[in-house]
Design a protein around this motif. Structure first.
Motif, mmCIF file in Angstrom:
data_model
loop_
_atom_site.group_PDB
_atom_site.id
_atom_site.type_symbol
_atom_site.label_atom_id
_atom_site.label_comp_id
_atom_site.label_asym_id
_atom_site.label_seq_id
_atom_site.Cartn_x
_atom_site.Cartn_y
_atom_site.Cartn_z
ATOM 1 N N SER A 1 -4.903 11.609 4.346
ATOM 2 C CA SER A 1 -6.002 10.825 4.906
ATOM 3 C C SER A 1 -5.813 9.326 4.657
ATOM 4 O O SER A 1 -6.407 8.506 5.345
ATOM 5 C CB SER A 1 -7.349 11.301 4.377
ATOM 6 N N ASP A 2 -4.970 8.953 3.690
ATOM 7 C CA ASP A 2 -4.660 7.544 3.445
ATOM 8 C C ASP A 2 -3.675 6.979 4.469
ATOM 9 O O ASP A 2 -3.592 5.768 4.644
ATOM 10 C CB ASP A 2 -4.043 7.347 2.056
ATOM 11 N N LEU A 3 -2.899 7.860 5.109
ATOM 12 C CA LEU A 3 -1.908 7.404 6.087
ATOM 13 C C LEU A 3 -2.592 6.889 7.343
ATOM 14 O O LEU A 3 -3.580 7.459 7.793
ATOM 15 C CB LEU A 3 -0.973 8.551 6.495
ATOM 16 N N CYS B 1 2.790 12.803 -0.714
ATOM 17 C CA CYS B 1 1.996 13.720 0.112
ATOM 18 C C CYS B 1 2.673 15.080 0.285
ATOM 19 O O CYS B 1 2.199 15.910 1.070
ATOM 20 C CB CYS B 1 1.753 13.098 1.481
ATOM 21 N N PHE C 1 0.843 -1.197 0.000
ATOM 22 C CA PHE C 1 0.000 0.000 0.000
ATOM 23 C C PHE C 1 0.879 1.248 0.000
ATOM 24 O O PHE C 1 1.772 1.393 0.826
ATOM 25 C CB PHE C 1 -0.908 -0.018 1.231
ATOM 26 N N ASN C 2 0.642 2.146 -0.935
ATOM 27 C CA ASN C 2 1.417 3.379 -1.022
ATOM 28 C C ASN C 2 0.459 4.560 -0.915
ATOM 29 O O ASN C 2 -0.198 4.914 -1.892
ATOM 30 C CB ASN C 2 2.199 3.418 -2.335
ATOM 31 N N PRO C 3 0.348 5.170 0.287
ATOM 32 C CA PRO C 3 -0.610 6.269 0.464
ATOM 33 C C PRO C 3 -0.248 7.478 -0.392
ATOM 34 O O PRO C 3 0.920 7.825 -0.518
ATOM 35 C CB PRO C 3 -0.512 6.595 1.950
ATOM 36 N N SER C 4 -1.268 8.084 -0.975
ATOM 37 C CA SER C 4 -1.021 9.245 -1.821
ATOM 38 C C SER C 4 -1.558 10.537 -1.206
ATOM 39 O O SER C 4 -1.279 11.616 -1.700
ATOM 40 C CB SER C 4 -1.625 9.033 -3.205
ATOM 41 N N THR C 5 -2.370 10.417 -0.130
ATOM 42 C CA THR C 5 -2.861 11.599 0.571
ATOM 43 C C THR C 5 -2.682 11.380 2.072
ATOM 44 O O THR C 5 -2.531 10.246 2.530
ATOM 45 C CB THR C 5 -4.359 11.865 0.296
#
Length: 162
Positions: A8-10, A42, A2-6
Motif C-alpha cells: 500500500s506504500d507503493l 514487500c 522513500f523506501n516503501p515497506s508495504t
C-alpha cells in the motif's frame, strides 16, 4: 529517499505478481513503459498476495481487496505466459476522484459538461485501458449532482467505483 515497506506504500497503477517476489514488478501509471521491481521489503506480502490470487476459482478476471476488506481494491487479470507460468496483473482502483479541472479536463470542456444548459443527451467516455474513463465519468456525475441535484443511473462492468 522513500523506501516503501508495504504494497500500500507503493505508488502504482499496475502490479505484476509473478511466481516469486523476485519476479514481481509494478508501473506507476497504466501507460508507463518503465517497470520497477517490487522492493524486497514487500516480499512476504507479495508471497501472501500470490497465495490469495492462486486460490481464486472461476474466470481470469476478478477483483480482490488487499490485505483485507479495508485495504486496496484491485482488479485482477490472470495471464498465462511462457512455460505455462501464471502472472497476475493487478490494477489499483483510484480511491479518491477529484474535480474535472483537477483531472486535466480542459476548461472549455469542463464548462460545457457542467453547464445548466446541458439537460439531456448521452455522454460517453472512451479511451484505452487505464486512460481514466471511469475516473472522469465519476467526477462528471458527482459534480453535476452536487450542482443540480437529481438522479443518475450508470452502467459499468466491472464496477470500479461506488
Amino acid at each position: 529517499m522513500f523506501n516503501p515497506s508495504t504494497l500500500s506504500d507503493l505508488i502504482f497503477s499496475d502490479l505484476f505478481v509473478g511466481d516469486s517476489p523476485e519476479m514481481s514488478w509494478f508501473k506507476s501509471t497504466p501507460d508507463s513503459l518503465l517497470t520497477t521491481a517490487v522492493p524486497m521489503d514487500c516480499a512476504d506480502e507479495i508471497t501472501s498476495l500470490r497465495k490469495q490470487l492462486d486460490k481464486h476459482e472461476g474466470g481470469s478476471d476478478f477483483r480482490v481487496t488487499w490485505p483485507d476488506d479495508s485495504g486496496m481494491r484491485l482488479r485482477v487479470k490472470r495471464i498465462t505466459v511462457a512455460d505455462d507460468k501464471i502472472v497476475f496483473v493487478c490494477r489499483r482502483y483510484r480511491v479518491v476522484v477529484g474535480a474535472l479541472a483537477d483531472l486535466g479536463v480542459p476548461k472549455s470542456v469542463t464548462n460545457r459538461l457542467l453547464s445548466a444548459d446541458l439537460k439531456n443527451g448521452l455522454i460517453i467516455f472512451l479511451g484505452k485501458p487505464g486512460a481514466g474513463k471511469t475516473t472522469t465519468a465519476t467526477s462528471f456525475v458527482r459534480e453535476r449532482l452536487n450542482l443540480f441535484g437529481g438522479v443518475c443511473w450508470t452502467v459499468e462492468n466491472p464496477i470500479e467505483l461506488p
